[in-house]
Design a protein around this motif. Sequence first.
Motif, PDB file in Angstrom:
ATOM      1  N   LEU A 136     -12.036  77.016  -9.065  1.00 41.48           N
ATOM      2  CA  LEU A 136     -11.253  75.806  -9.215  1.00 41.48           C
ATOM      3  C   LEU A 136     -11.190  74.775  -8.386  1.00 41.48           C
ATOM      4  N   ILE A 137     -11.148  74.604  -7.881  1.00 46.87           N
ATOM      5  CA  ILE A 137     -10.878  72.922  -7.224  1.00 46.87           C
ATOM      6  C   ILE A 137      -9.385  72.071  -7.714  1.00 46.87           C
ATOM      7  N   ARG A 138      -8.622  71.856  -6.643  1.00 50.19           N
ATOM      8  CA  ARG A 138      -6.964  71.148  -7.334  1.00 50.19           C
ATOM      9  C   ARG A 138      -7.544  69.762  -6.590  1.00 50.19           C
ATOM     10  N   SER A 139      -7.113  69.082  -7.144  1.00 49.36           N
ATOM     11  CA  SER A 139      -6.981  67.332  -7.261  1.00 49.36           C
ATOM     12  C   SER A 139      -6.714  66.530  -4.765  1.00 49.36           C
ATOM     13  N   ASN A 140      -5.522  67.794  -5.264  1.00 47.26           N
ATOM     14  CA  ASN A 140      -5.299  67.679  -3.586  1.00 47.26           C
ATOM     15  C   ASN A 140      -6.013  69.178  -2.455  1.00 47.26           C
ATOM     16  N   GLU A 141      -7.153  69.188  -3.162  1.00 49.12           N
ATOM     17  CA  GLU A 141      -8.061  70.015  -1.712  1.00 49.12           C
ATOM     18  C   GLU A 141      -9.198  69.628  -1.923  1.00 49.12           C
ATOM     19  N   ARG A 142     -10.032  70.079  -0.361  1.00 47.24           N
ATOM     20  CA  ARG A 142     -10.526  69.272  -0.301  1.00 47.24           C
ATOM     21  C   ARG A 142     -12.044  70.043  -0.323  1.00 47.24           C
ATOM     22  N   GLU A 143     -11.575  71.174  -0.107  1.00 49.60           N
ATOM     23  CA  GLU A 143     -12.562  72.633  -0.041  1.00 49.60           C
ATOM     24  C   GLU A 143     -12.213  74.309  -0.368  1.00 49.60           C
ATOM     25  N   LYS A 144     -13.020  74.715  -0.829  1.00 51.42           N
ATOM     26  CA  LYS A 144     -12.901  75.491  -1.401  1.00 51.42           C
ATOM     27  C   LYS A 144     -13.780  76.774  -1.873  1.00 51.42           C
ATOM     28  N   HIS A 145     -13.117  78.472  -0.927  1.00 51.16           N
ATOM     29  CA  HIS A 145     -14.549  78.686  -1.058  1.00 51.16           C
ATOM     30  C   HIS A 145     -13.981  80.237  -2.021  1.00 51.16           C
ATOM     31  N   SER A 146     -15.104  80.772  -2.636  1.00 53.57           N
ATOM     32  CA  SER A 146     -14.871  82.673  -3.187  1.00 53.57           C
ATOM     33  C   SER A 146     -15.950  83.019  -3.192  1.00 53.57           C
ATOM     34  N   GLY A 147     -16.333  84.026  -2.392  1.00 51.25           N
ATOM     35  CA  GLY A 147     -17.808  84.873  -1.992  1.00 51.25           C
ATOM     36  C   GLY A 147     -18.584  84.149  -1.494  1.00 51.25           C
ATOM     37  N   ARG A 148     -19.545  83.410  -2.071  1.00 49.76           N
ATOM     38  CA  ARG A 148     -20.819  83.202  -1.592  1.00 49.76           C
ATOM     39  C   ARG A 148     -21.258  81.882  -2.023  1.00 49.76           C
ATOM     40  N   LEU A 149     -19.866  81.313  -2.841  1.00 54.20           N
ATOM     41  CA  LEU A 149     -18.955  79.886  -3.502  1.00 54.20           C
ATOM     42  C   LEU A 149     -18.661  79.056  -2.367  1.00 54.20           C
ATOM     43  N   ARG A 150     -19.185  77.702  -2.455  1.00 54.27           N
ATOM     44  CA  ARG A 150     -18.563  76.880  -1.425  1.00 54.27           C
ATOM     45  C   ARG A 150     -18.029  75.683  -2.676  1.00 54.27           C
ATOM     46  N   VAL A 151     -17.003  75.385  -2.408  1.00 55.95           N
ATOM     47  CA  VAL A 151     -17.142  73.837  -3.901  1.00 55.95           C
ATOM     48  C   VAL A 151     -15.910  72.772  -2.311  1.00 55.95           C
ATOM     49  N   THR A 152     -16.779  71.439  -2.718  1.00 56.23           N
ATOM     50  CA  THR A 152     -16.291  70.623  -2.145  1.00 56.23           C
ATOM     51  C   THR A 152     -15.536  69.445  -3.063  1.00 56.23           C
ATOM     52  N   SER A 196     -16.384  62.806  -6.188  1.00 52.12           N
ATOM     53  CA  SER A 196     -17.499  63.851  -6.484  1.00 52.12           C
ATOM     54  C   SER A 196     -17.003  64.800  -6.487  1.00 52.12           C
ATOM     55  N   SER A 197     -18.138  66.172  -6.364  1.00 54.46           N
ATOM     56  CA  SER A 197     -17.877  67.301  -5.989  1.00 54.46           C
ATOM     57  C   SER A 197     -19.033  68.166  -5.446  1.00 54.46           C
ATOM     58  N   SER A 198     -19.703  69.075  -4.136  1.00 50.24           N
ATOM     59  CA  SER A 198     -21.113  69.592  -5.016  1.00 50.24           C
ATOM     60  C   SER A 198     -20.151  71.599  -4.609  1.00 50.24           C
ATOM     61  N   LEU A 199     -21.101  72.454  -5.307  1.00 44.50           N
ATOM     62  CA  LEU A 199     -21.050  73.761  -5.692  1.00 44.50           C
ATOM     63  C   LEU A 199     -22.498  73.605  -3.618  1.00 44.50           C
ATOM     64  N   LEU A 200     -22.120  74.849  -3.585  1.00 48.58           N
ATOM     65  CA  LEU A 200     -23.407  75.161  -2.345  1.00 48.58           C
ATOM     66  C   LEU A 200     -22.307  76.777  -2.649  1.00 48.58           C
ATOM     67  N   ILE A 201     -24.119  77.395  -3.003  1.00 50.11           N
ATOM     68  CA  ILE A 201     -25.030  78.672  -3.273  1.00 50.11           C
ATOM     69  C   ILE A 201     -25.177  79.455  -2.273  1.00 50.11           C
ATOM     70  N   THR A 202     -24.597  80.641  -0.989  1.00 49.81           N
ATOM     71  CA  THR A 202     -25.273  80.805  -0.182  1.00 49.81           C
ATOM     72  C   THR A 202     -26.246  81.669  -0.068  1.00 49.81           C
ATOM     73  N   ALA A 203     -26.893  82.204   0.966  1.00 51.23           N
ATOM     74  CA  ALA A 203     -27.806  83.414   0.510  1.00 51.23           C
ATOM     75  C   ALA A 203     -28.046  84.088  -1.036  1.00 51.23           C
ATOM     76  N   SER A 204     -28.450  82.893  -1.443  1.00 55.96           N
ATOM     77  CA  SER A 204     -28.899  82.917  -3.288  1.00 55.96           C
ATOM     78  C   SER A 204     -30.136  84.136  -2.998  1.00 55.96           C
ATOM     79  N   ARG A 205     -29.332  84.782  -4.925  1.00 55.97           N
ATOM     80  CA  ARG A 205     -30.742  85.996  -5.793  1.00 55.97           C
ATOM     81  C   ARG A 205     -30.801  85.450  -6.491  1.00 55.97           C
ATOM     82  N   ALA A 206     -31.913  85.736  -7.306  1.00 55.77           N
ATOM     83  CA  ALA A 206     -32.348  86.378  -7.721  1.00 55.77           C
ATOM     84  C   ALA A 206     -31.464  86.080  -9.161  1.00 55.77           C
TER      85      ALA A 206
END
Lengths: 113, 111
Positions: free
Chosen positions: B48-64, B71-81
């Motif tokens: 979850l990212i609040r409207s006053n936040e610009r970026e948040k991380h959780s493990g291999r997840l990065r949300v902007t 708009s928002s983006s979800l980045l999954i790094t070093a993806s796995r099957a």
Amino acid sequence: GAGVSQSPSNKVTEKGKDVELRCDPISGHTALYWYRQSLGQGLEFLIYFQGNSAPDKSGLPSDRFSAERTGGSVSTLTIQRTQQEDSAVYLCASTNSARNIQYFGAGTRLSVL
Amino acid sequence: SQQGEEDPQALSIQEGENATMNCSYKTSINNLQWYRQNSGRGLVHLILIRSNEREKHSGRLRVTLDTSKKSSSLLITASRAADTASYFCATDRRNNNDMRFGAGTRLTVKP
């Protein structure tokens, strides 16, 4: 219970029959949602209950669809005179409205023959 | 009506690559969430990212979140099957507590 429970998990019915789908939310969650998801598609909002407020029924696709939530807990989604286009997975979610993170049940897969 | 719209609709990558999914929405929001769904069953909350936040991380997840562009983006790094699933964004509208989901991005990670 520990999570949101939906029953039945699968339901096969004949066109024209009525069906009832049940959702047991997480204890203490004040808000409850019903969604419909057709194969390979996104979630379609159906109805939203919040505490004792009047439900938001704006997503119900026709008057054949209705839902109630008794005692602020268990909810039943009823589809009358089912049609083949009603075939879908029906998902229920409940939330602690303070953060609005939704906890989903496993869904009921409805097949109308 | 749906509030969020994800793109792409489908994404296929090799294991180890990064996966980026985007979400656009229409009205002012309180927060934006990303969920994951396996096998057409229940969704699981990821972040979850609040409207006053610009970026948040959780493990291999990065949300902007860019509220100016809605708009928002979800980045999954070093993806796995095992990351193969559908990913949905959900928004709650300001002055309204209900949540609306987009149509989702189907991610396939090839081993």
